[in-house]
Design a protein around this motif. Structure first.
Motif, mmCIF file in Angstrom:
data_model
loop_
_atom_site.group_PDB
_atom_site.id
_atom_site.type_symbol
_atom_site.label_atom_id
_atom_site.label_comp_id
_atom_site.label_asym_id
_atom_site.label_seq_id
_atom_site.Cartn_x
_atom_site.Cartn_y
_atom_site.Cartn_z
ATOM 1 N N LYS A 104 0.871 2.384 10.213
ATOM 2 C CA LYS A 104 0.309 3.793 10.164
ATOM 3 C C LYS A 104 0.493 4.398 8.804
ATOM 4 O O LYS A 104 -0.736 5.124 8.552
ATOM 5 C CB LYS A 104 1.076 4.590 11.215
ATOM 6 C CG LYS A 104 0.161 6.122 11.455
ATOM 7 C CD LYS A 104 0.789 6.874 12.763
ATOM 8 C CE LYS A 104 -0.025 8.196 12.841
ATOM 9 N NZ LYS A 104 0.696 8.820 13.836
ATOM 10 N N PHE A 105 1.498 4.292 8.254
ATOM 11 C CA PHE A 105 1.685 4.895 7.042
ATOM 12 C C PHE A 105 0.789 4.371 5.934
ATOM 13 O O PHE A 105 0.260 4.799 4.981
ATOM 14 C CB PHE A 105 3.169 4.914 6.483
ATOM 15 C CG PHE A 105 3.334 5.345 5.166
ATOM 16 C CD1 PHE A 105 4.142 6.829 5.059
ATOM 17 C CD2 PHE A 105 3.204 4.787 3.841
ATOM 18 C CE1 PHE A 105 4.468 7.031 3.841
ATOM 19 C CE2 PHE A 105 3.519 5.088 2.567
ATOM 20 C CZ PHE A 105 3.972 6.515 2.659
ATOM 21 N N VAL A 106 0.719 2.995 6.016
ATOM 22 C CA VAL A 106 -0.014 2.213 5.065
ATOM 23 C C VAL A 106 -1.557 2.565 5.097
ATOM 24 O O VAL A 106 -2.286 2.860 4.141
ATOM 25 C CB VAL A 106 0.139 0.702 5.335
ATOM 26 C CG1 VAL A 106 -0.876 -0.008 4.415
ATOM 27 C CG2 VAL A 106 1.629 0.334 4.801
ATOM 28 N N ASP A 107 -1.999 2.962 6.422
ATOM 29 C CA ASP A 107 -3.382 3.369 6.746
ATOM 30 C C ASP A 107 -3.659 4.489 6.376
ATOM 31 O O ASP A 107 -4.819 5.123 5.479
ATOM 32 C CB ASP A 107 -3.705 3.040 8.271
ATOM 33 C CG ASP A 107 -3.831 1.687 8.556
ATOM 34 O OD1 ASP A 107 -4.092 0.862 7.836
ATOM 35 O OD2 ASP A 107 -3.605 1.570 9.789
ATOM 36 N N ASN A 108 -2.583 5.622 6.621
ATOM 37 C CA ASN A 108 -2.861 7.032 6.475
ATOM 38 C C ASN A 108 -2.865 7.355 4.805
ATOM 39 O O ASN A 108 -3.302 8.439 4.286
ATOM 40 C CB ASN A 108 -1.903 7.956 6.977
ATOM 41 C CG ASN A 108 -2.092 7.998 8.541
ATOM 42 O OD1 ASN A 108 -2.914 7.602 8.997
ATOM 43 N ND2 ASN A 108 -0.995 8.107 8.989
ATOM 44 N N HIS A 109 -2.159 6.323 3.868
ATOM 45 C CA HIS A 109 -1.998 6.765 2.698
ATOM 46 C C HIS A 109 -2.906 5.906 1.741
ATOM 47 O O HIS A 109 -2.421 5.449 0.713
ATOM 48 C CB HIS A 109 -0.453 6.843 2.240
ATOM 49 C CG HIS A 109 0.363 7.828 2.809
ATOM 50 N ND1 HIS A 109 0.744 8.933 2.193
ATOM 51 C CD2 HIS A 109 0.903 7.758 3.859
ATOM 52 C CE1 HIS A 109 1.382 9.739 2.844
ATOM 53 N NE2 HIS A 109 1.505 9.214 3.909
ATOM 54 N N ARG A 110 -3.793 5.295 2.191
ATOM 55 C CA ARG A 110 -4.732 4.167 1.487
ATOM 56 C C ARG A 110 -5.128 4.779 0.365
ATOM 57 O O ARG A 110 -5.117 3.927 -0.833
ATOM 58 C CB ARG A 110 -5.874 4.063 2.481
ATOM 59 C CG ARG A 110 -6.891 2.778 1.488
ATOM 60 C CD ARG A 110 -7.976 2.532 2.547
ATOM 61 N NE ARG A 110 -8.782 1.804 1.880
ATOM 62 C CZ ARG A 110 -9.691 0.731 2.220
ATOM 63 N NH1 ARG A 110 -9.748 0.402 3.461
ATOM 64 N NH2 ARG A 110 -10.609 0.235 1.214
ATOM 65 N N ALA A 111 -5.476 6.034 0.298
ATOM 66 C CA ALA A 111 -6.304 6.550 -1.268
ATOM 67 C C ALA A 111 -5.053 6.575 -2.343
ATOM 68 O O ALA A 111 -5.148 6.132 -3.223
ATOM 69 C CB ALA A 111 -7.034 7.825 -0.991
ATOM 70 N N ASN A 112 -4.079 7.381 -1.792
ATOM 71 C CA ASN A 112 -3.067 7.380 -2.840
ATOM 72 C C ASN A 112 -2.218 5.922 -3.372
ATOM 73 O O ASN A 112 -2.057 5.694 -4.588
ATOM 74 C CB ASN A 112 -2.046 8.208 -2.077
ATOM 75 C CG ASN A 112 -2.158 9.820 -2.184
ATOM 76 O OD1 ASN A 112 -3.175 10.264 -2.908
ATOM 77 N ND2 ASN A 112 -1.523 10.479 -1.219
ATOM 78 N N ILE A 113 -2.152 4.806 -2.417
ATOM 79 C CA ILE A 113 -1.499 3.806 -2.599
ATOM 80 C C ILE A 113 -2.534 3.173 -3.620
ATOM 81 O O ILE A 113 -2.004 2.569 -4.680
ATOM 82 C CB ILE A 113 -1.400 2.900 -1.383
ATOM 83 C CG1 ILE A 113 -0.331 3.504 -0.584
ATOM 84 C CG2 ILE A 113 -0.970 1.488 -1.767
ATOM 85 C CD1 ILE A 113 0.028 2.904 0.745
ATOM 86 N N ILE A 114 -3.802 3.045 -3.555
ATOM 87 C CA ILE A 114 -4.711 2.692 -4.273
ATOM 88 C C ILE A 114 -4.670 2.937 -5.402
ATOM 89 O O ILE A 114 -4.682 2.294 -6.615
ATOM 90 C CB ILE A 114 -5.932 2.474 -3.544
ATOM 91 C CG1 ILE A 114 -6.233 1.404 -2.438
ATOM 92 C CG2 ILE A 114 -7.347 2.050 -4.617
ATOM 93 C CD1 ILE A 114 -7.676 1.690 -1.736
ATOM 94 N N GLN A 115 -4.677 4.426 -5.760
ATOM 95 C CA GLN A 115 -4.687 4.929 -6.974
ATOM 96 C C GLN A 115 -3.274 4.894 -7.687
ATOM 97 O O GLN A 115 -3.286 4.864 -9.204
ATOM 98 C CB GLN A 115 -4.974 6.396 -6.928
ATOM 99 C CG GLN A 115 -6.418 6.741 -6.446
ATOM 100 C CD GLN A 115 -7.317 6.166 -7.502
ATOM 101 O OE1 GLN A 115 -7.286 6.195 -8.711
ATOM 102 N NE2 GLN A 115 -8.399 5.618 -7.037
ATOM 103 N N GLU A 116 -2.243 5.018 -7.034
ATOM 104 C CA GLU A 116 -0.844 5.068 -7.801
ATOM 105 C C GLU A 116 -0.006 3.827 -8.175
ATOM 106 O O GLU A 116 0.736 3.720 -8.823
ATOM 107 C CB GLU A 116 -0.034 5.933 -7.021
ATOM 108 C CG GLU A 116 -0.647 7.537 -6.918
ATOM 109 C CD GLU A 116 -0.615 8.125 -8.057
ATOM 110 O OE1 GLU A 116 -0.011 7.560 -8.999
ATOM 111 O OE2 GLU A 116 -1.826 9.131 -8.231
ATOM 112 N N VAL A 117 -0.246 2.591 -7.101
ATOM 113 C CA VAL A 117 0.633 1.464 -7.222
ATOM 114 C C VAL A 117 0.399 0.873 -8.522
ATOM 115 O O VAL A 117 -0.845 0.708 -9.182
ATOM 116 C CB VAL A 117 0.240 0.460 -6.213
ATOM 117 C CG1 VAL A 117 0.793 -0.810 -6.831
ATOM 118 C CG2 VAL A 117 0.721 1.044 -4.942
ATOM 119 N N SER A 118 1.502 0.418 -9.412
ATOM 120 C CA SER A 118 1.454 0.037 -10.603
ATOM 121 C C SER A 118 1.912 -1.475 -10.466
ATOM 122 O O SER A 118 1.863 -2.234 -11.696
ATOM 123 C CB SER A 118 2.406 0.972 -11.420
ATOM 124 O OG SER A 118 3.738 1.005 -11.160
#
Length: 459
Positions: free
Chosen positions: A374-388
């Motif tokens: 659920k966390f991975v789904d809810n934070h999709r936009a932030n994860i895509i933009q911030e993961v390095s």
């Protein structure tokens, strides 16, 4: 023309005086056992020899690169280097219809040093830890004293394989080359840089850098730290390596065994900021031999102790009832997040299993797989933009990522694009299990980002 060039390169590979050519007619019972940025490694049974082998194949099917690696491994043949049996040409399982080429090497069922450190709750028993450090120094010293010297350039726990008695063997010579210290006055250049950021010396981040033997010695120092702590260098520290940041030596309790202080001092010399201040592997051997010789009498007991642990772990994973216990232990361990840069890498693995705070960090209730998904789904936009650390996280997913998807991800230049492909394919179709594994990858490689997103989503 391209086909003719590929044929010539393969012919060079198969015509090696020490390499046997094998095809699908003698290899059976294939199983995928590992995959990384280079390609994939399979297990197979050679039916005529009646023993198991491993087959390494590149994603690109670049026979010239495989030839280079095979030749380097054959040149470096010793008891501390993985043995090459021959070369492969055929159609491996997995849906491909194209012929592929590969290197046929020893199959090491005990896995890698990295996988060993993941299973153990802390560092290996000291006699084994000291032997591993000594055997790696022996193997690397052999490479560096060849004529001409051979650099490894990718020394790290995942490229150290273990035999049935947990002896160390060097593997993955895809980045190896003749030492630049020999060629620096000849006008020749060294080509690509390669390597893994956690084990890359600070000087190698300069665009004009030409690899020399001190590159491997730095990597060896970081590997010693991993062995003595049973941990992996935090990503934040790795990013600050060019500025002089290193893992804290305080993570090793030097009072626990005789000779530990000597090995810690050697480790610090190996990762010295100034390359010329680092010791040679011959110098390293004087220290590692002295330390191991003090504990050699206990090595058999230490090895038996770890083998018993590994066998027990294997049985636990095959038994669903016992697996619940293992999962709960791993879940508690994964709840400790990083703090400030100065202290995030001083946590010891054994401390993660204690109840209550660890150095001021309170352990929270482990998330379920459903909560992670659920966390991975809810934070999709932030994860895509911030993961390095996109590729490091994706490689943790292993066989969950289809080979074609992996190739598509690898072809993308930006981290954001890599994660977008992962979301639209593997995470979209893989369900809770895959999303939970992706969350675990975030905990390992992006702890600060995960902590920040958790704070933002907390009431």
């Amino acid at each position: 023309m391209v086909c003719n060039a590929q044929h010539r390169r393969y012919k060079m590979l198969s015509d090696s005086s020490t390499a046997v050519r094998l095809g699908d007619d003698v290899l059976q019972d294939w199983k995928l056992i590992g995959r990384g940025g280079f390609g994939a490694v399979y297990y197979a049974r050679q039916k005529d020899w009646r023993f198991d082998v491993a087959v390494k194949m590149l994603h690109t099917n670049d026979s010239e690169q495989l030839w280079k690696e095979a030749q380097n491994m054959i040149r470096a043949s010793s008891q501390f280097v993985l043995r090459v049996f021959g070369v492969y040409q055929g159609i491996p399982p997995g849906g491909t219809t194209d012929k592929r080429v590969g290197i046929i090497i020893e199959y090491m069922k005990r896995g890698t040093l990295e996988s060993l450190l993941e299973v153990l709750p802390g560092p290996p028993p000291w006699p084994l830890a000291f032997r591993l450090a000594h055997q790696l120094a022996l193997g690397m010293n052999f490479l560096h004293t060849m004529a001409p010297p051979l650099l490894h350039r990718d020394l790290k726990p995942s490229n150290v394989l273990l035999d049935d008695d947990l002896n160390a063997k060097l593997a993955d010579f895809g980045l190896s080359r003749v030492s630049c210290s020999v060629l620096k006055n000849s006008g020749k250049t060294t080509g690509d840089q390669g390597g893994t950021i956690y084990f890359t010396p600070p000087e190698a981040f300069q665009l004009s850098y030409q690899p020399v033997r001190s590159y491997d010695i730095y990597s060896y120092g970081i590997v010693i730290w991993s062995i003595l702590t049973g941990a992996v260098m935090p990503s934040l520290v790795a990013l600050l390596v060019p500025l002089g940041e290193r893992p804290l030596s305080d993570a090793v309790d030097q009072s626990q065994a005789e000779g530990l202080s000597d090995l810690v001092k050697l480790m610090e010399r190996c990762w010295h900021q100034i390359p010329d201040e680092r010791p040679s592997f011959g110098d390293c051997l004087e220290v590692t031999n002295g330390v191991f010789s003090r504990h050699e009498i206990a090595i058999r007991h230490a090895v038996d102790q770890v083998l018993s642990k590994l066998d027990s772990e294997s049985q636990t994973q095959q038994n669903p009832k016992n697996a619940c216990v293992l999962q709960s232990i791993n879940a508690v361990s994964s709840q400790v997040h990083s703090r400030d840069i100065a202290h995030c890498h001083s946590i010891k693995k054994e401390d993660l299993h204690k109840k209550g705070p660890v150095d001021g960090v309170k352990l929270t209730k482990p998330l379920s797989n459903e909560e992670k998904a659920k966390f991975v789904d809810n934070h999709r936009a932030n994860i895509i933009q911030e993961v390095s650390m996109a590729m490091a996280i994706i490689e943790n997913l292993g066989n969950m990522v289809h080979p074609e998807t992996y190739s598509e991800i690898q072809a993308k230049d930006k981290n954001q694009d890599k994660i977008r492909v992962l979301y639209s394919t593997t995470l979209h179709s893989g369900g809770v299990k895959v999303k939970a594994a992706f969350y675990d990858g975030l905990e390992t490689h992006e702890p600060n980002l995960l902590e920040m997103m958790n704070r933002k989503s907390s009431p």
